[in-house]
Design an enzyme around this catalytic site. Structure first.
Site, mmCIF file in Angstrom:
data_model
loop_
_atom_site.group_PDB
_atom_site.id
_atom_site.type_symbol
_atom_site.label_atom_id
_atom_site.label_comp_id
_atom_site.label_asym_id
_atom_site.label_seq_id
_atom_site.Cartn_x
_atom_site.Cartn_y
_atom_site.Cartn_z
ATOM 1 N N PRO A 229 -1.585 3.747 -0.785
ATOM 2 C CA PRO A 229 -1.810 4.614 0.360
ATOM 3 C C PRO A 229 -0.626 4.499 1.328
ATOM 4 O O PRO A 229 -0.353 3.436 1.860
ATOM 5 C CB PRO A 229 -3.084 4.049 1.010
ATOM 6 C CG PRO A 229 -3.638 3.064 0.063
ATOM 7 C CD PRO A 229 -2.531 2.622 -0.812
ATOM 8 N N GLU A 230 0.073 5.611 1.487
ATOM 9 C CA GLU A 230 1.133 5.681 2.485
ATOM 10 C C GLU A 230 0.620 6.600 3.592
ATOM 11 O O GLU A 230 -0.547 6.984 3.568
ATOM 12 C CB GLU A 230 2.420 6.190 1.837
ATOM 13 C CG GLU A 230 2.846 5.320 0.651
ATOM 14 C CD GLU A 230 4.123 5.794 -0.041
ATOM 15 O OE1 GLU A 230 4.963 6.409 0.617
ATOM 16 O OE2 GLU A 230 4.253 5.540 -1.245
ATOM 17 N N LYS B 257 0.427 3.315 8.614
ATOM 18 C CA LYS B 257 -0.552 3.236 7.528
ATOM 19 C C LYS B 257 -1.831 2.560 7.990
ATOM 20 O O LYS B 257 -2.635 2.145 7.160
ATOM 21 C CB LYS B 257 0.050 2.469 6.347
ATOM 22 C CG LYS B 257 1.353 3.069 5.826
ATOM 23 C CD LYS B 257 2.038 2.172 4.808
ATOM 24 C CE LYS B 257 3.435 2.653 4.510
ATOM 25 N NZ LYS B 257 4.208 1.676 3.697
ATOM 26 N N HIS C 246 -16.065 -4.548 -6.285
ATOM 27 C CA HIS C 246 -15.123 -4.693 -5.162
ATOM 28 C C HIS C 246 -15.490 -3.915 -3.904
ATOM 29 O O HIS C 246 -14.621 -3.544 -3.131
ATOM 30 C CB HIS C 246 -13.702 -4.305 -5.592
ATOM 31 C CG HIS C 246 -13.259 -4.950 -6.850
ATOM 32 N ND1 HIS C 246 -13.145 -6.311 -7.003
ATOM 33 C CD2 HIS C 246 -12.920 -4.421 -8.046
ATOM 34 C CE1 HIS C 246 -12.737 -6.596 -8.225
ATOM 35 N NE2 HIS C 246 -12.606 -5.464 -8.894
ATOM 36 N N ARG D 98 -7.595 -5.171 -5.365
ATOM 37 C CA ARG D 98 -6.549 -6.189 -5.221
ATOM 38 C C ARG D 98 -6.628 -6.989 -3.929
ATOM 39 O O ARG D 98 -5.898 -7.939 -3.749
ATOM 40 C CB ARG D 98 -5.171 -5.542 -5.352
ATOM 41 C CG ARG D 98 -4.830 -5.313 -6.809
ATOM 42 C CD ARG D 98 -3.543 -4.549 -6.947
ATOM 43 N NE ARG D 98 -3.840 -3.237 -7.473
ATOM 44 C CZ ARG D 98 -2.921 -2.310 -7.720
ATOM 45 N NH1 ARG D 98 -1.657 -2.565 -7.468
ATOM 46 N NH2 ARG D 98 -3.257 -1.156 -8.204
ATOM 47 N N ARG E 187 11.683 -3.084 -6.136
ATOM 48 C CA ARG E 187 10.856 -1.870 -6.105
ATOM 49 C C ARG E 187 11.434 -0.872 -7.096
ATOM 50 O O ARG E 187 12.654 -0.650 -7.117
ATOM 51 C CB ARG E 187 10.862 -1.231 -4.715
ATOM 52 C CG ARG E 187 10.205 -2.052 -3.641
ATOM 53 C CD ARG E 187 8.684 -1.956 -3.750
ATOM 54 N NE ARG E 187 8.027 -2.708 -2.705
ATOM 55 C CZ ARG E 187 7.620 -3.981 -2.832
ATOM 56 N NH1 ARG E 187 7.828 -4.641 -3.948
ATOM 57 N NH2 ARG E 187 7.012 -4.583 -1.834
#
Length: 287
Positions: free
Chosen positions: A2-3, A58, A106, A124, A277
């Site tokens: 998510p940006e 964010k 989760h 995560r 990256r």
DNA sequence: AAGAGGCCCTGATAGC
DNA sequence: TGCTATCAGGGCCTCT
């Protein structure tokens, strides 16, 4: 993943669904997120009324009355689901396990309002919540972050003065939240493609025109992504479980070995590690 | 002080 | 089939 655009999509749908609603109950199943959920998290939220859901960079900002706030960062795999009591009853009665909208595992945090609940899911656990006690602390929290691309503060003069005497490539700067906030790895790649810039090029060696392109294209790419409901690579969904569509517009991300999409360009998209990256770029038009 | 690299974590996928 | 290795990446932290 998510940006800024994905977080904005979540903000918009949350704001529609829970604005002016009061928290009745909070269920925490796992406190061990990126930062341990504070001991008073449940009692802080209980009884408070949401007056708006905002966003910076964010971060989602749940604004409550009396100058109280709760931040939520989705990390890399965090998703927010809003489910009404009716939908929930249907699910448990029929095929909970086949639910297209609600994950089973989760679901770490549930914030319960009248007739509906907000569920935070994060495999995560890189995401986190943070309680903020007044607007001054909120301001402090964001003090070190750079402006968003949309803000007028993100201009040519600002970029020049920030980059002065620094020796990093332009892609690293786009990922540096202290320089400009809201851009992550996917959009950094896409923005540089639209600028026709080599991601590995030293930022302070760029021309005035390049900086202007960066300003323009970061705004363009992010706003187009928002208009398209964000990007869904793997698991991003809005609060109703709907996927984004902007991934269909990707020019370079995850397109290694494929033909460049620019008209008349015969380039092939390359993949290369830049500071741990994965970086994607066209070997012909991004030089 | 700037910049590079490590770490947190799980699920998907590749390779044997 | 089942094991292990690798990759994904946001933000914070440490080390140089």
């Amino acid at each position: 993943m998510p940006e800024l655009p994905e977080v904005e999509i979540v903000r918009q749908s949350l704001n529609k669904k829970i604005n002016q609603k009061k928290v009745i109950k909070v269920i925490v199943r796992n406190r061990n997120l990126r930062f341990k959920l504070p001991i008073n998290f449940e009692t802080f939220l209980k009884g408070r009324k949401i007056i708006e859901v905002k966003r910076f960079s964010k971060y989602l900002i749940f604004c409550f009355s009396n100058d109280k706030y709760c931040l939520l960062h989705l990390g890399m795999s965090g998703t927010v689901h809003v489910i009404t009591d009716n939908q929930r009853n249907l699910l448990t009665n029929t095929s909970f396990y086949n639910s297209p909208t609600l994950p089973i595992k989760h679901n770490h945090v549930e914030i319960i309002f009248k007739n509906l609940r907000v569920i935070y899911n994060d495999p995560r656990r890189f995401g986190f919540f943070q309680i903020i006690n007044d607007s001054l602390s909120l301001k402090k929290k964001f003090a070190n972050l750079g402006p968003e691309p949309f803000q007028t503060e993100f201009n040519y003069k600002y970029i020049i003065s920030f980059l002065k005497g620094k020796n990093k490539n332009i892609k690293n700067f786009l990922l540096d939240q202290n320089f400009v906030s809201g851009i992550g790895n996917i959009y950094a790649n896409e923005i540089l493609f639209h600028c026709k810039l080599d991601p590995n090029k030293k930022a302070d060696s760029l021309k005035k025109d390049d900086y202007k392109k960066i300003i323009l294209n970061s705004r363009k790419v992010l706003s187009k992504a928002i208009k398209n409901g964000g990007s869904t690579i793997k698991d991003f969904k809005n609060t109703s479980g709907k996927r984004g569509r902007f991934q269909k517009n990707f020019k370079v991300y995850e397109r290694k070995g494929q033909l460049c999409k620019r008209l008349n360009c015969k380039g092939i998209i390359q993949k290369k590690e830049i500071s741990n990256r994965s970086t994607f770029f066209c070997n012909i038009c991004q030089i």
